[in-house]
Design a protein around this motif. Structure first.
Motif, PDB file in Angstrom:
ATOM      1  N   GLU A 156      37.020  48.305  34.509  1.00 29.28           N
ATOM      2  CA  GLU A 156      36.140  47.544  35.400  1.00 29.28           C
ATOM      3  C   GLU A 156      35.531  46.355  34.669  1.00 29.28           C
ATOM      4  OE1 GLU A 156      35.719  47.970  38.623  1.00 29.28           O
ATOM      5  OE2 GLU A 156      37.128  49.653  38.606  1.00 29.28           O
ATOM      6  N   ASP A 157      35.103  46.585  33.432  1.00 30.84           N
ATOM      7  CA  ASP A 157      34.502  45.504  32.646  1.00 30.84           C
ATOM      8  C   ASP A 157      35.529  44.429  32.313  1.00 30.84           C
ATOM      9  OD1 ASP A 157      32.124  46.838  32.743  1.00 30.84           O
ATOM     10  OD2 ASP A 157      32.200  47.599  30.696  1.00 30.84           O
ATOM     11  N   LEU A 158      36.777  44.848  32.082  1.00 33.38           N
ATOM     12  CA  LEU A 158      37.831  43.879  31.777  1.00 33.38           C
ATOM     13  C   LEU A 158      38.099  42.972  32.966  1.00 33.38           C
ATOM     14  CD1 LEU A 158      40.078  42.768  29.980  1.00 33.38           C
ATOM     15  CD2 LEU A 158      41.552  44.635  30.766  1.00 33.38           C
ATOM     16  N   ASP A 159      38.123  43.551  34.145  1.00 31.81           N
ATOM     17  CA  ASP A 159      38.318  42.751  35.358  1.00 31.81           C
ATOM     18  C   ASP A 159      37.219  41.697  35.477  1.00 31.81           C
ATOM     19  OD1 ASP A 159      39.380  41.873  37.707  1.00 31.81           O
ATOM     20  OD2 ASP A 159      38.698  43.557  38.913  1.00 31.81           O
ATOM     21  N   TYR A 160      35.968  42.124  35.213  1.00 30.33           N
ATOM     22  CA  TYR A 160      34.850  41.180  35.284  1.00 30.33           C
ATOM     23  C   TYR A 160      34.935  40.146  34.162  1.00 30.33           C
ATOM     24  CZ  TYR A 160      30.128  39.294  35.197  1.00 30.33           C
ATOM     25  OH  TYR A 160      29.055  38.438  35.184  1.00 30.33           O
ATOM     26  N   ALA A 161      35.337  40.591  32.963  1.00 33.32           N
ATOM     27  CA  ALA A 161      35.436  39.671  31.820  1.00 33.32           C
ATOM     28  C   ALA A 161      36.475  38.588  32.083  1.00 33.32           C
ATOM     29  CB  ALA A 161      35.786  40.450  30.553  1.00 33.32           C
ATOM     30  N   LEU A 162      37.567  38.968  32.744  1.00 34.12           N
ATOM     31  CA  LEU A 162      38.594  37.984  33.092  1.00 34.12           C
ATOM     32  C   LEU A 162      38.052  36.990  34.104  1.00 34.12           C
ATOM     33  CD1 LEU A 162      41.531  36.987  33.022  1.00 34.12           C
ATOM     34  CD2 LEU A 162      42.075  38.712  34.769  1.00 34.12           C
ATOM     35  N   PHE A 163      37.344  37.500  35.090  1.00 32.58           N
ATOM     36  CA  PHE A 163      36.773  36.646  36.133  1.00 32.58           C
ATOM     37  C   PHE A 163      35.713  35.698  35.582  1.00 32.58           C
ATOM     38  CE2 PHE A 163      33.257  36.081  39.178  1.00 32.58           C
ATOM     39  CZ  PHE A 163      33.910  35.368  40.179  1.00 32.58           C
ATOM     40  N   SER A 164      34.906  36.186  34.626  1.00 32.41           N
ATOM     41  CA  SER A 164      33.787  35.389  34.102  1.00 32.41           C
ATOM     42  C   SER A 164      34.129  34.658  32.804  1.00 32.41           C
ATOM     43  CB  SER A 164      32.571  36.298  33.865  1.00 32.41           C
ATOM     44  OG  SER A 164      32.887  37.349  32.983  1.00 32.41           O
ATOM     45  N   HIS A 165      35.413  34.647  32.438  1.00 30.04           N
ATOM     46  CA  HIS A 165      35.894  33.909  31.257  1.00 30.04           C
ATOM     47  C   HIS A 165      35.237  34.382  29.954  1.00 30.04           C
ATOM     48  CE1 HIS A 165      37.805  31.262  34.149  1.00 30.04           C
ATOM     49  NE2 HIS A 165      36.635  31.029  34.718  1.00 30.04           N
ATOM     50  N   GLU A 166      35.045  35.695  29.829  1.00 31.45           N
ATOM     51  CA  GLU A 166      34.472  36.247  28.602  1.00 31.45           C
ATOM     52  C   GLU A 166      35.537  36.521  27.539  1.00 31.45           C
ATOM     53  OE1 GLU A 166      32.227  39.716  29.491  1.00 31.45           O
ATOM     54  OE2 GLU A 166      30.821  38.695  30.825  1.00 31.45           O
ATOM     55  N   LEU A 167      36.788  36.571  27.948  1.00 28.93           N
ATOM     56  CA  LEU A 167      37.865  36.844  26.991  1.00 28.93           C
ATOM     57  C   LEU A 167      38.087  35.624  26.107  1.00 28.93           C
ATOM     58  CD1 LEU A 167      40.368  38.625  29.398  1.00 28.93           C
ATOM     59  CD2 LEU A 167      38.656  39.663  27.910  1.00 28.93           C
ATOM     60  N   MET A 168      38.484  35.889  24.867  1.00 32.70           N
ATOM     61  CA  MET A 168      38.645  34.809  23.896  1.00 32.70           C
ATOM     62  C   MET A 168      40.076  34.782  23.365  1.00 32.70           C
ATOM     63  SD  MET A 168      35.177  35.424  21.656  1.00 32.70           S
ATOM     64  CE  MET A 168      35.532  37.158  21.422  1.00 32.70           C
TER      65      MET A 168
END
Length: 699
Positions: free
Chosen positions: A453-465
């Motif tokens: 769930e957090d990964l889905d949000y991280a992808l949406f909010s551009h948190e991945l690096m």
């Protein structure tokens, strides 16, 4: 060490996980209830008059409804949420997920005495939370026992009926037995103690402690301890002990008024206002000090974010968001400071009044009066404000070591949970035995679901690096770089990259994730070239599952033709650990991708999935050797021979070879002897963020 193990054991219990998740889920409900209460109770006379006259008091009624619909039936929400979470995480039986929440809800209604002739509506709100939690954590296991004992082949199914109908019929017997058991238990309580149910028994038990007691410092300390212990178990101590406040401490204000009326100096220290203003600042447990301690000392983003959410309500002494969200409820770490802080504030304040450092409270002050202002309003003196500040600061330092200890424990527990999940994935990779991480039960399944769930949000909010690891030739010249996905999770820290891919695959957004990485790498390309060399290209990993889809091919075509991606400088590394079909349609698709200008590479070559046919066809221009055989090259002759064979193929078929995991000079020299001339590994540079890439070429 024993304390650490005990806390870890408590944290990993199925019931604890279910409770923690439900408490977090309840935060929106608590926030709506808190702000409704604040807006309804602001202690500003002009504002209160406005509420009374605005459309005949309609606004006040609306706020009251919002408060009652949240705080007023909060225990109902908790029963359903906790029992649902427990069922979802600990059993695959559909009867469990369907029936356990119903069984818990019915049990809660029975134990609150709603069919005894004298039900208490207060039991539905935060007052009844202990009874709610008791039902939510005890009834699902009991129901599960009945399901296992009387389920299976004995379930009743009706031919021709739909799935839900059969599920309802199948849960009938376990549900009936659970309700019968709870009804019998409540009947024993009613007959033995003359109460309506368990809820009333708990309330009367708390009040009985103060039966016949007079207003004294000893009674005050006992009251604070009792209230704190009740809160720990999810019982709203102040509400349960409201009659104690009214009969023992509330009259103190009236005594002070009477003394003032006849010209005497008021002397009653222990009043309800005394507790509301100088002891329960921010709410029960001296929670304003807890809030400040979290903001100042905690390093956990989740705790700090919660404190920010709770800040405004706690200024008005509404602290449920913090106590339930952190949580303090059923959290042994915070039990001691939660009791010790108000006792310390009580003793300090009592001494200040006893030695006449400020006048005793003579004005009844609403409990929602903001912190600091309440000190002045209750005493008519700035000394009251100063006393509040002293109590707050002392409370902060009482909470400090427990905040730090909690951070440490949560970090250790999180690391163990993550390490267990990563080990399971690594074992699966070695054994080639696929496992669905998000369908696991217990701790690992819960962690996998949370991460997904957090990964889905991280992808949406551009948190991945994206980090970049440069590639070098035998002259130590930079010849390229690989873009590597990194995710710094707020709770678990940096996540094992294959786990990210696995979770994205299971939740169905792997293609979206990989497309996002390609776009990010293309955007970074000019900066990477500026740091490493204007002619280099960047390699990006793509799974075999993604590259075989029509949607991905169309994405590449659209991006390349529009100029969004410089196809000639973006290499697509197909990970060999994911099987790639060798049928003609796949080959044609790969040729079309190459025609767009993309360079195709095989990653982790030698794992055995990708057919040599693709090397014969010339579709793949580069092969990256699997790290496992590179690491083994110094000690295993067969690994040397495998690499030598691949190098021989590269010379005859015309593809380039890059060796990954080149960690030291000895490995590099062994590779050079075999004929490998391109390397990637920590000997040259670790993966680096974009702004640190120039460091890799300055060595």
């Amino acid at each position: 060490m024993k304390i650490d193990n005990t806390i870890e054991m408590i944290e990993t219990l199925p019931m604890t996980r279910a409770l923690r998740t439900a408490l977090v889920m309840s935060i929106p409900i608590l926030m709506i209830g808190s702000f409704s209460l604040i807006l309804k109770s602001l202690p500003i006379p002009a504002y209160q008059r406005f509420l009374e006259i605005f459309f005949g008091g309609a606004l006040r009624d609306i706020l009251d409804i919002a408060h009652r619909a949240t705080f007023g039936i909060f225990s109902l929400y908790m029963v359903l949420a906790v029992s649902r979470n427990y069922s979802q995480d600990n059993s695959s039986d559909p009867l469990m997920f369907y029936g356990a929440p119903i069984a818990s809800l019915i049990s809660f209604v029975i134990l609150c005495g709603f069919f005894s002739g004298r039900p208490s509506i207060a039991a539905l709100g935060v007052n009844g939370m202990f009874t709610a939690l008791l039902c939510a954590v005890c009834i699902p296991p009991a129901y599960l026992c009945f399901v296992k004992r009387f389920g299976g082949r004995r379930r009743i199914y009706t031919k021709g009926a739909d799935y839900i109908f059969n599920l309802a019929i199948g849960s009938l017997l376990p549900l009936f037995l659970t309700v019968l058991f709870v009804s019998s238990l409540n009947y024993i309580i009613v007959q033995s103690f003359g109460v309506s149910g368990l809820y009333e028994l708990l309330v009367k038990g708390g009040q009985h402690i103060f039966s016949g007691r007079e207003r004294s410092l000893k009674s005050a300390v006992l009251f604070l301890v009792s209230s704190g212990v009740m809160w720990f178990f999810g019982i709203h101590g102040n509400n349960v002990l409201d009659s104690v406040i009214k009969t023992v401490f509330y009259p103190g204000i009236e005594v002070n008024h009477s003394m003032l009326a006849v010209g005497l100096v008021p002397s009653e220290i222990l009043t309800k206002t005394f507790f509301d203003t100088f002891v329960y600042m921010g709410g029960c447990g001296g929670a304003i000090s807890l809030l400040a301690a979290v903001l100042i000392f905690s390093k956990r983003p989740s705790s700090r974010n919660l404190a920010k959410l709770a800040f405004l309500p706690m200024l008005f002494n509404v602290n449920e968001i913090m106590l339930i969200g952190l949580p303090v409820v059923l959290n042994p770490i915070f039990l001691i400071p939660f009791i010790l802080t108000p006792i310390t504030s009580c003793l300090i304040s009592y001494a200040a009044f006893y030695f006449e450092l400020l006048p005793v409270t003579v004005n009844a002050v609403e409990w929602t009066t903001p912190v600091l202002y309440g000190g002045y309003a209750s005493t008519g003196s700035m000394a009251g404000v100063l006393l509040q500040l002293v109590n707050m600061i002392v409370g902060v330092f009482i909470y400090r070591p427990f905040i730090l200890f909690s951070d440490k424990e949560q970090e250790l527990i999180s690391n163990k949970q993550m390490n267990a999940l990563v080990r399971l994935l690594q074992e699966q990779e070695v054994k080639r035995s696929p496992v669905m991480l998000t369908e696991l039960y217990g701790t690992m399944g819960a962690v996998a679901k949370e991460l997904a769930e957090d990964l889905d949000y991280a992808l949406f909010s551009h948190e991945l690096m994206l980090y970049y690891q440069p590639q070098f030739d035998d002259k130590r010249r930079c010849i390229g770089a690989e873009a590597l996905l990194r995710w710094n999770h707020r709770r678990f820290g940096f996540i094992y990259p294959p786990l990210i891919i696995k979770l994205a695959e299971e939740k169905g957004f792997l293609s979206e994730l990989e497309e996002n990485i390609i776009i990010r790498a293309a955007k970074d390309l000019p900066l990477v070239q500026n740091a490493l060399g204007s002619e280099i290209s960047v390699s990006v990993n793509v799974s075999g599952l993604t590259i075989e889809t029509d949607a991905f091919e169309q994405f590449l075509k659209k991006a390349a033709l529009s100029g969004k991606i410089n196809a000639g400088k973006i290499n697509l590394e197909v990970t060999e650990q994911m099987a790639l079909s060798s049928d003609p349609r796949t080959e044609e698709r790969l040729r079309r991708i190459c025609a767009l200008g993309f360079h195709l590479e095989i990653d982790d070559f030698s794992m055995g999935h990708t057919s040599v046919k693709f090397l014969q066809s010339g579709i793949f221009g580069t092969v990256k050797l699997d790290g496992a055989i590179i690491k083994d090259i110094l000690h295993n002759q067969r690994s040397r021979e495998i690499i030598a064979s691949i190098m021989g193929l590269s010379r005859s078929l015309g593809f380039k070879v890059i060796a990954e995991y080149v960690e030291n000079e000895a490995i590099m020299e062994a590779l050079e002897e075999i004929g490998c001339r391109a390397y990637q590994g920590y000997l040259f540079s670790p993966p680096l963020p974009l702004d640190r890439l120039p460091e890799s070429v300055k060595k």
